[in-house]
Every structure is written in C-alpha cells, then in structure tokens.
Design a protein around this motif. Structure first.
Motif, PDB file in Angstrom:
ATOM      1  N   LEU A   6      55.166  27.024 -54.043  1.00  0.00           N
ATOM      2  CA  LEU A   6      55.194  25.602 -54.409  1.00  0.00           C
ATOM      3  C   LEU A   6      53.788  25.018 -54.452  1.00  0.00           C
ATOM      4  O   LEU A   6      53.482  24.165 -55.295  1.00  0.00           O
ATOM      5  CB  LEU A   6      56.059  24.830 -53.407  1.00  0.00           C
ATOM      6  N   ARG A   7      52.946  25.486 -53.560  1.00  0.00           N
ATOM      7  CA  ARG A   7      51.543  25.022 -53.548  1.00  0.00           C
ATOM      8  C   ARG A   7      50.869  25.339 -54.885  1.00  0.00           C
ATOM      9  O   ARG A   7      50.148  24.510 -55.443  1.00  0.00           O
ATOM     10  CB  ARG A   7      50.804  25.708 -52.393  1.00  0.00           C
ATOM     11  N   ASN A   8      51.114  26.537 -55.400  1.00  0.00           N
ATOM     12  CA  ASN A   8      50.555  26.910 -56.704  1.00  0.00           C
ATOM     13  C   ASN A   8      51.112  26.014 -57.809  1.00  0.00           C
ATOM     14  O   ASN A   8      50.371  25.534 -58.678  1.00  0.00           O
ATOM     15  CB  ASN A   8      50.889  28.373 -57.023  1.00  0.00           C
ATOM     16  N   LEU A   9      52.411  25.822 -57.790  1.00  0.00           N
ATOM     17  CA  LEU A   9      53.047  25.069 -58.871  1.00  0.00           C
ATOM     18  C   LEU A   9      52.643  23.601 -58.860  1.00  0.00           C
ATOM     19  O   LEU A   9      52.505  22.981 -59.927  1.00  0.00           O
ATOM     20  CB  LEU A   9      54.565  25.191 -58.768  1.00  0.00           C
ATOM     21  N   ARG A  10      52.446  23.034 -57.673  1.00  0.00           N
ATOM     22  CA  ARG A  10      52.098  21.604 -57.608  1.00  0.00           C
ATOM     23  C   ARG A  10      50.734  21.322 -58.231  1.00  0.00           C
ATOM     24  O   ARG A  10      50.436  20.173 -58.585  1.00  0.00           O
ATOM     25  CB  ARG A  10      52.148  21.126 -56.150  1.00  0.00           C
ATOM     26  N   PRO A  53      54.637  31.302 -39.803  1.00  0.00           N
ATOM     27  CA  PRO A  53      53.842  31.892 -40.888  1.00  0.00           C
ATOM     28  C   PRO A  53      52.701  30.980 -41.297  1.00  0.00           C
ATOM     29  O   PRO A  53      52.765  29.754 -41.097  1.00  0.00           O
ATOM     30  CB  PRO A  53      54.860  32.032 -42.020  1.00  0.00           C
ATOM     31  N   LEU A  54      51.674  31.569 -41.857  1.00  0.00           N
ATOM     32  CA  LEU A  54      50.575  30.774 -42.410  1.00  0.00           C
ATOM     33  C   LEU A  54      51.112  29.876 -43.519  1.00  0.00           C
ATOM     34  O   LEU A  54      51.843  30.336 -44.399  1.00  0.00           O
ATOM     35  CB  LEU A  54      49.495  31.703 -42.986  1.00  0.00           C
ATOM     36  N   LYS A  55      50.752  28.628 -43.467  1.00  0.00           N
ATOM     37  CA  LYS A  55      51.017  27.694 -44.560  1.00  0.00           C
ATOM     38  C   LYS A  55      49.698  26.987 -44.847  1.00  0.00           C
ATOM     39  O   LYS A  55      49.263  26.143 -44.062  1.00  0.00           O
ATOM     40  CB  LYS A  55      52.114  26.693 -44.178  1.00  0.00           C
ATOM     41  N   ALA A  56      49.085  27.383 -45.946  1.00  0.00           N
ATOM     42  CA  ALA A  56      47.734  26.896 -46.248  1.00  0.00           C
ATOM     43  C   ALA A  56      47.699  25.372 -46.213  1.00  0.00           C
ATOM     44  O   ALA A  56      48.528  24.715 -46.829  1.00  0.00           O
ATOM     45  CB  ALA A  56      47.297  27.417 -47.607  1.00  0.00           C
ATOM     46  N   TRP A  57      46.727  24.839 -45.520  1.00  0.00           N
ATOM     47  CA  TRP A  57      46.591  23.390 -45.354  1.00  0.00           C
ATOM     48  C   TRP A  57      45.413  22.839 -46.136  1.00  0.00           C
ATOM     49  O   TRP A  57      45.228  21.637 -46.200  1.00  0.00           O
ATOM     50  CB  TRP A  57      46.388  23.077 -43.873  1.00  0.00           C
TER      51      TRP A  57
END
Length: 328
Positions: free
Chosen positions: A117-121, A323-327
């Motif tokens: 989702l981070r990529n798509l946003r 899990p890692l969730k890039a911030w």
C-alpha cells in the motif's frame, strides 16, 4: 565495510598464499579484497577447490551460485558460528503450535500489505481503486482460520497489487499475470530476479543469527528449501525489490533491450540488465534511514538482520514480534 561482490565472467577462483584471485578465461587475474567481502555472487561458470573454500570460510564469506539466466542455483555457507539449540527448539515449537505459527504468518503478511500500500499511495491518483480493493480484502486477514486461508487472501491482494503495475509503469512493460517458473515476459523476469536477490540477502542475514532458515511459518517447510527466507522476504519485496523496478523502468535505466528469451518462452535479464539491476540493488541496500528505536542511521541491509533478531526475541519469549512497517 563488508560488501557483496558479483562475478559475471567465466573463470576460476583460487587462493594463492593469503590472497584470493579471480582468473578469467583469458588468463587475466584480479585480486579480491577478501577482508571487505561479505558474499560472492557467481553468475559465470566458476571453478574452485576446497583450498579456496577453506580459506574464505575463515572470513565467513558465503557463495551464491546462479545459472546463466540469473536464476538461483545454490549456495555455500561457512560453518554456522551462532548455533543455539535453545533457539532451534523454540523456533520449532512455534511452528508446531497452530496459534503461534498463525500469529507469525499473519504478522509477515501485515508487513507485506503495509509496504504494498505504501508503494501504491505514491501513485494514488492512478491506482486509488486498487488501494481501496486491497484495504478491503486485507481486513479479512485477521479472521483467517488457518495458514491456507491466509495464503489465499494474500494471493488475492497480490493479484490486485501486480495489476496496478500497469498504471504505474511508464514504459510498455505489461503485467498480465505473475509467472515465476519460468518468467515469460520482461516484467516477470525483473520481479523474479529481484526476488532471488532478496532471498539470498535474507539467507545471508539469517546465517548471522541463531535462526534455522528451514523452519518457517507462512510458507511450509520442506526438504532443501530455506522457507524462512520466503517468510521474511514477504515484508521486504515490495519495500525494496518493487520500488527498484518502478525506478529502473520509469527512469528508462532498463528497457526491453536488456532482456533475452530462451526458446522464445523463458524471459531473462541479459548481462547488462543484471548489472544495472544489481547497481540499483546495492545502492538501495546501502541507503540509510534514522531508526526510531535504535536512534541511529541504519541501512536497508541491516534492517533485514534486525528483522531476524526480532524473530529470535519472539521465539524465546523475550519480545512480541512486530514486522517492519516503514515510517519514512
């Protein structure tokens, strides 16, 4: 600083005195900085002997072998230095306990979906419909009753995610469907090559911890399969591999001329294509971010190892795994 070293030519690796040399087919020799090498990635046809293996083992250097088409073929790792019977027993116990296994499998997918989702946003103006669909389906993950159900939901999410590539990529790289074995078009070839690098990088980091790479949770353990790499890779593939692919294609660093076909069916990156991908890969892994917990700059590569350490802490009941969730 330790770094990976890539060899694309055919030739021979050998030790002479206290130096390691690569000698190509034309007899040209190049000394390798053994004290600065972490992993040797061998894409060419390479001869080597036990004297060479014994020597690089003293430095903890791993070998990763790839066939002509860039597909992973196997690995050599020095004798593990961080064995822990306790961790292996605890790691196995978390696999055998249904609830504990499902908790970890769910967490891996949470990290994966977050990064998709981070990529798509970043391209939401063209893929908002895909974002909405993934967010809706992802809610089902928490209600999955078993691993098979988790995998089924993950498959639905990933299908939508890959279809969104057609709205993000600026060249005529078309995603019809994900084909792994073998990849039959350039986009699938890029994804497979990047994922292969991801699996080998994670395997190298796992070997620096007491974890056993064959005991996994989301993917089923099997003979001759480092399935824990597949689990952890779910988190990092969209964060690292897919973002590299978007950049390479949209900046036209890689075009259709960097691919070849075997018997008009199997698509793979040619040597120049592999080199361009690996250059971007190394740059990405060397990129630093300010770690919120460690309060210091941390490279993407070290984030892979931190994920392994977090898993160790979880299985020994020291700290619950997140899990890692890039911030950034």
């Amino acid at each position: 600083m330790l770094r990976d070293h890539y060899i694309f030519s055919n030739g021979r690796l050998k030790r002479k005195d206290n130096t390691v040399y690569f000698e190509n087919e034309q007899g040209q020799k190049k000394a390798l900085p053994i004290e600065a090498i972490q992993t040797l990635h061998l894409f060419g046809e390479i001869d080597l002997n036990s004297k060479f293996l014994t020597y690089i083992s003293q430095y903890g250097i791993s070998l990763q072998f790839y066939n002509y088409y860039g597909f992973y073929a196997g690995a050599y790792h020095p004798k593990e230095k961080k064995e822990s019977g306790l961790v292996i027993v605890k790691q196995s116990a978390h696999y055998l306990d249904r609830d504990k296994r499902q908790f970890l499998a769910y967490q891996f997918l949470q990290g994966a979906v977050h990064h998709m989702l981070r990529n798509l946003r970043r391209h939401k103006e063209s893929v908002q419909t895909h974002i909405d669909e993934i967010e809706l389906i992802a809610q089902k993950l928490q209600f999955a009753k078993d691993i098979q159900s988790l995998m089924g939901i993950e498959g639905q999410i990933r299908h939508i995610y890959y279809q969104s590539f057609n709205h993000i990529l600026k060249q005529d790289f078309l995603m019809e469907k994900r084909e792994k074995q073998p990849p039959r078009d350039p986009l699938n070839a890029l994804i497979s090559f990047g994922n292969t690098l991801m699996y080998t990088a994670i395997l190298g980091e796992i070997y620096k911890t007491p974890l056993n790479p064959t005991i996994s949770y989301l993917h089923e353990p099997s003979v001759r399969r480092f399935s824990l790499c597949l689990d952890i890779a779910e988190i990092f593939k969209p964060l690292i591999v897919d973002s590299i692919i978007f950049a390479l294609i949209n900046k036209k660093s890689i075009t259709k001329k960097h691919f070849e076909y075997l018997e008009k069916e199997i698509c793979y990156l040619n040597e120049e294509g592999k080199k361009r991908f690996i250059t971007a890969w190394e740059e990405k892994l060397g990129t630093s971010v300010k770690h919120r917990t460690l309060n210091r700059n941390t490279t993407y590569r070290y984030l892979l190892r931190l994920e392994c350490y977090k898993l160790v802490k979880h299985v020994i009941d020291d700290q619950v795994y997140k899990p890692l969730k890039a911030w950034w």
